[in-house]
Design an enzyme around this catalytic site. Structure first.
Site, PDB file in Angstrom:
ATOM      1  CG  ASP A 170      25.104 -35.135  43.972  1.00 26.55           C
ATOM      2  OD1 ASP A 170      23.867 -35.046  44.143  1.00 26.55           O
ATOM      3  OD2 ASP A 170      25.937 -34.700  44.779  1.00 26.55           O
TER       4      ASP A 170
ATOM      5  CE  LYS B  49      33.902 -31.316  47.996  1.00 22.10           C
ATOM      6  NZ  LYS B  49      33.245 -32.016  46.859  1.00 22.10           N
TER       7      LYS B  49
END
Length: 273
Positions: free
Chosen positions: A102, A6
């Site tokens: 989240d 990522k």
């Protein structure tokens, strides 16, 4: 070894903060339902995170991509149990407890056997300890999943994640997105759309993802909707504890694996209050 890499967008200070938070949190965590961080790289403006590779992608893609094969009811309940266990680890075994902040279907990744792992901890926050009931912070997260009291006041509690988990459960049951602006007015916000159904059992079948084509145990559906409704209580204090949610979902998953006719026989109700 196949890994996932990522690359973070570091525009502004928030990106750097989220990178550090992710590295610290995942370096401390060790649970089968949390994605593993193998390493990271910082070089100049580059910020890379190296994770274990999750071959089946995200729950979001499987639920909402019409090109994907429909997830069976059993698989959906398996994913719900695993995701709940991940949240339970954060809230009950980490100290101080961790508020994920989240929790959404896009952040639930799946391995080749559809075992779920929570990912992306850049917004995670250490929860309250001692006499404190909440932590105050700038409202972050994804619209449609945020608990109403957090969205309005910035006061974050462990029960904020319970609300978000309820939204994910509702997505698993209905096959609809938490927020879908392409739908007609009144159907765009998933919770607002289906909240009136929670108290009318005769309408429960209308909530279910039509792609399941009726292939689910009716009693398991009733239990799943009951848990979802409790998680989505507007009063945060009335939402159940995550450990009780895990127990209830494990019960549903075990019954979902039996014959549908057997599952629909009278069974004792599960109380998670």
């Amino acid at each position: 070894m196949v890994v996932a890499i990522k690359q973070l967008n570091l525009d502004g200070q928030q990106g750097s903060h989220e990178f550090v938070t992710e590295v610290i949190m995942l370096s401390l965590f060790d649970h089968s339902n949390l994605v593993k961080l193998f390493g990271y790289c910082t070089d100049g403006d580059q910020r890379l995170l190296v994770y274990e590779y999750m071959p089946m992608g995200s729950l979001e893609h499987h639920l909402f991509d019409p090109e994907r094969k429909t997830l069976s009811w059993n698989i959906r309940m398996k994913i719900a149990v695993g995701a709940a266990r991940g949240v339970e680890y954060l809230q009950c075994r980490a100290y101080p407890p961790v508020i994920y902040r989240d929790l959404k279907s896009a952040n639930i990744l799946l391995d080749h056997d559809f075992n779920p792992k929570l990912s992306d901890f850049g917004l995670a926050k250490l929860g309250p300890i001692g006499d404190k009931t909440h932590v105050s912070t700038r409202v972050m997260g994804t619209y449609g999943y945020c608990a109403p009291e957090y969205a309005m006041s910035g006061k974050l509690t462990l029960k904020s994640d319970i609300y978000s988990f309820g939204v994910v459960l509702l997505e698993l049951i209905t096959g609809h997105k938490a927020l879908d602006l392409s739908r007609k007015s009144g159907h765009q916000n998933l919770v607002a759309w289906f909240r009136p159904y929670f108290n009318e059992r005769r309408k429960y079948s209308k909530m279910v993802d039509p792609r399941l084509q009726g292939n689910y145990p009716l009693r398991s559906l009733h239990h799943a909707i009951a848990i979802t409704a409790m998680c989505l209580q507007e009063d945060a204090n009335r939402r159940p504890l995550i450990r009780d949610i895990v127990i209830a979902l494990e019960y549903i998953a075990s019954k979902s694996n039996c014959d549908f006719n057997t599952c629909q026989q009278q069974e004792p109700e599960t109380d998670i209050n």
